[in-house]
Design a protein around this motif. Structure first.
Motif, short mmCIF file in Angstrom:
data_model
loop_
_atom_site.label_atom_id
_atom_site.label_comp_id
_atom_site.label_asym_id
_atom_site.label_seq_id
_atom_site.Cartn_x
_atom_site.Cartn_y
_atom_site.Cartn_z
N THR A 109 0.85 -1.18 0.00
CA THR A 109 0.00 0.00 0.00
C THR A 109 0.89 1.23 0.00
N ILE A 110 0.65 2.11 -0.95
CA ILE A 110 1.41 3.35 -1.04
C ILE A 110 0.46 4.49 -0.69
N ARG A 111 0.78 5.22 0.37
CA ARG A 111 -0.03 6.35 0.80
C ARG A 111 0.84 7.61 0.73
N ARG A 112 0.32 8.61 0.04
CA ARG A 112 0.99 9.90 -0.02
C ARG A 112 -0.10 10.96 0.04
N GLY A 113 -0.31 11.46 1.25
CA GLY A 113 -1.40 12.40 1.44
C GLY A 113 -2.73 11.71 1.15
N GLU A 114 -3.50 12.31 0.27
CA GLU A 114 -4.81 11.74 -0.08
C GLU A 114 -4.72 10.65 -1.15
N TYR A 115 -3.53 10.45 -1.70
CA TYR A 115 -3.33 9.47 -2.76
C TYR A 115 -3.01 8.10 -2.17
N VAL A 116 -3.72 7.07 -2.64
CA VAL A 116 -3.49 5.71 -2.17
C VAL A 116 -3.50 4.76 -3.36
N ASN A 117 -2.49 3.91 -3.43
CA ASN A 117 -2.42 2.85 -4.43
C ASN A 117 -2.12 1.54 -3.71
N VAL A 118 -2.80 0.47 -4.12
CA VAL A 118 -2.56 -0.86 -3.56
C VAL A 118 -2.05 -1.75 -4.69
N ILE A 119 -0.87 -2.32 -4.47
CA ILE A 119 -0.22 -3.16 -5.47
C ILE A 119 -0.22 -4.59 -4.96
N GLU A 120 -0.64 -5.53 -5.80
CA GLU A 120 -0.58 -6.95 -5.46
C GLU A 120 0.51 -7.59 -6.29
N VAL A 121 1.29 -8.47 -5.63
CA VAL A 121 2.39 -9.14 -6.31
C VAL A 121 2.34 -10.63 -6.05
N THR A 122 2.97 -11.38 -6.96
CA THR A 122 3.28 -12.79 -6.75
C THR A 122 4.79 -12.91 -6.97
N GLU A 123 5.30 -14.11 -7.05
CA GLU A 123 6.73 -14.29 -7.26
C GLU A 123 7.20 -13.82 -8.63
N ASP A 124 6.27 -13.67 -9.59
CA ASP A 124 6.67 -13.24 -10.93
C ASP A 124 5.67 -12.30 -11.60
N SER A 125 4.85 -11.60 -10.79
CA SER A 125 3.88 -10.69 -11.39
C SER A 125 3.54 -9.53 -10.47
N VAL A 126 2.93 -8.49 -11.06
CA VAL A 126 2.48 -7.32 -10.31
C VAL A 126 1.22 -6.77 -10.98
N THR A 148 3.44 -9.75 -15.98
CA THR A 148 4.19 -10.94 -15.57
C THR A 148 5.52 -10.95 -16.32
N LEU A 149 6.43 -11.78 -15.86
CA LEU A 149 7.68 -11.93 -16.60
C LEU A 149 7.43 -12.49 -17.99
N ASP A 150 6.33 -13.24 -18.15
CA ASP A 150 6.01 -13.85 -19.45
C ASP A 150 5.29 -12.90 -20.40
N ASN A 151 4.44 -11.98 -19.90
CA ASN A 151 3.64 -11.16 -20.81
C ASN A 151 4.18 -9.75 -21.02
N ARG A 152 5.20 -9.34 -20.30
CA ARG A 152 5.63 -7.94 -20.34
C ARG A 152 6.14 -7.50 -21.70
N ASP A 153 6.67 -8.39 -22.51
CA ASP A 153 7.14 -8.00 -23.84
C ASP A 153 5.98 -7.73 -24.80
N ASP A 154 4.78 -8.21 -24.48
CA ASP A 154 3.61 -8.04 -25.34
C ASP A 154 2.74 -6.86 -24.92
N ARG A 155 3.05 -6.21 -23.82
CA ARG A 155 2.25 -5.10 -23.31
C ARG A 155 2.74 -3.77 -23.88
N VAL A 156 1.83 -2.81 -24.00
CA VAL A 156 2.18 -1.49 -24.51
C VAL A 156 3.20 -0.83 -23.58
N LEU A 157 2.97 -0.88 -22.27
CA LEU A 157 3.90 -0.29 -21.32
C LEU A 157 4.95 -1.29 -20.83
N ARG A 158 5.00 -2.43 -21.48
CA ARG A 158 5.96 -3.48 -21.19
C ARG A 158 5.95 -3.87 -19.72
N ASN A 159 6.98 -3.56 -18.94
CA ASN A 159 7.08 -4.02 -17.55
C ASN A 159 6.53 -3.01 -16.54
#
Length: 180
Positions: free
Chosen positions: A101-118, A137-148
């Protein structure tokens, strides 16, 4: 280079051992009560007495369960690099599933991870584009517009997924940039 690798390993050990200060996310309900882990901005290691120019974001990790030390299992398969309001934090080795969980003032983001994904699970931003970017994931990042990467522009948060070899290059690049 050896000193940088040693410092990186030490930081990872501290993060995994729960030695860093942090607080548990109130809505998380893990089966055990693990120690929370807080990411530390990379530039904070320069001078402990230096006053920060901006209030750092609170970045708290809630691992699914206690994990083995890096010495026992070796390098992680993947690493998470978090940037908040221009501050790049120390890489986080992904040894197990968890929530950050990233909190910066009123801004909050929650990131979920596994051993090879986010993925960005939740955000307080209005457009929710970061949540809709889906799983990296480590497997799909080359196919994504924003990659990793997953980027939340309104909250000024970015997360990147790297392999062990890639994170060593990234950290070396930051160290080289600070020496100039």
């Amino acid at each position: 280079m050896k000193k940088l690798k040693l410092l990186l390993l030490l930081a990872m050990c501290l993060l995994l051992a729960g030695c860093a200060m942090g607080s548990k996310e109130p809505d998380a309900a893990p089966t055990q009560a693990p120690a929370a882990t807080t990411a530390i901005p990379a530039e904070e290691s320069a001078s402990p007495d230096a006053a920060p120019t901006q209030a750092p974001a609170e970045t708290t990790a809630i691992p699914a369960e206690e994990s083995a030390s890096p010495e026992e299992v070796g390098p992680a398969k993947a690493y998470l690099l978090v940037t908040v309001a221009g501050t790049v934090y120390e890489p986080i080795p992904l040894y197990e599933a968890g929530r950050y969980t990233i909190r910066r003032g009123e801004y909050v983001n929650v990131i979920e991870v596994t051993e090879d994904s986010v993925r960005m699970a939740e955000s307080t931003c209005a457009n929710q584009d970061c949540v809709e970017q889906g799983l990296v994931t480590l497997d799909n990042r080359d196919d994504r517009v924003l990659r990793n990467m997953i980027i939340c522009l309104p909250n000024d948060v970015g997360v990147e997924l790297y392999t062990y070899e890639e994170i060593l290059e990234v950290v070396a690049g930051y160290a080289g940039g600070q020496a100039e």
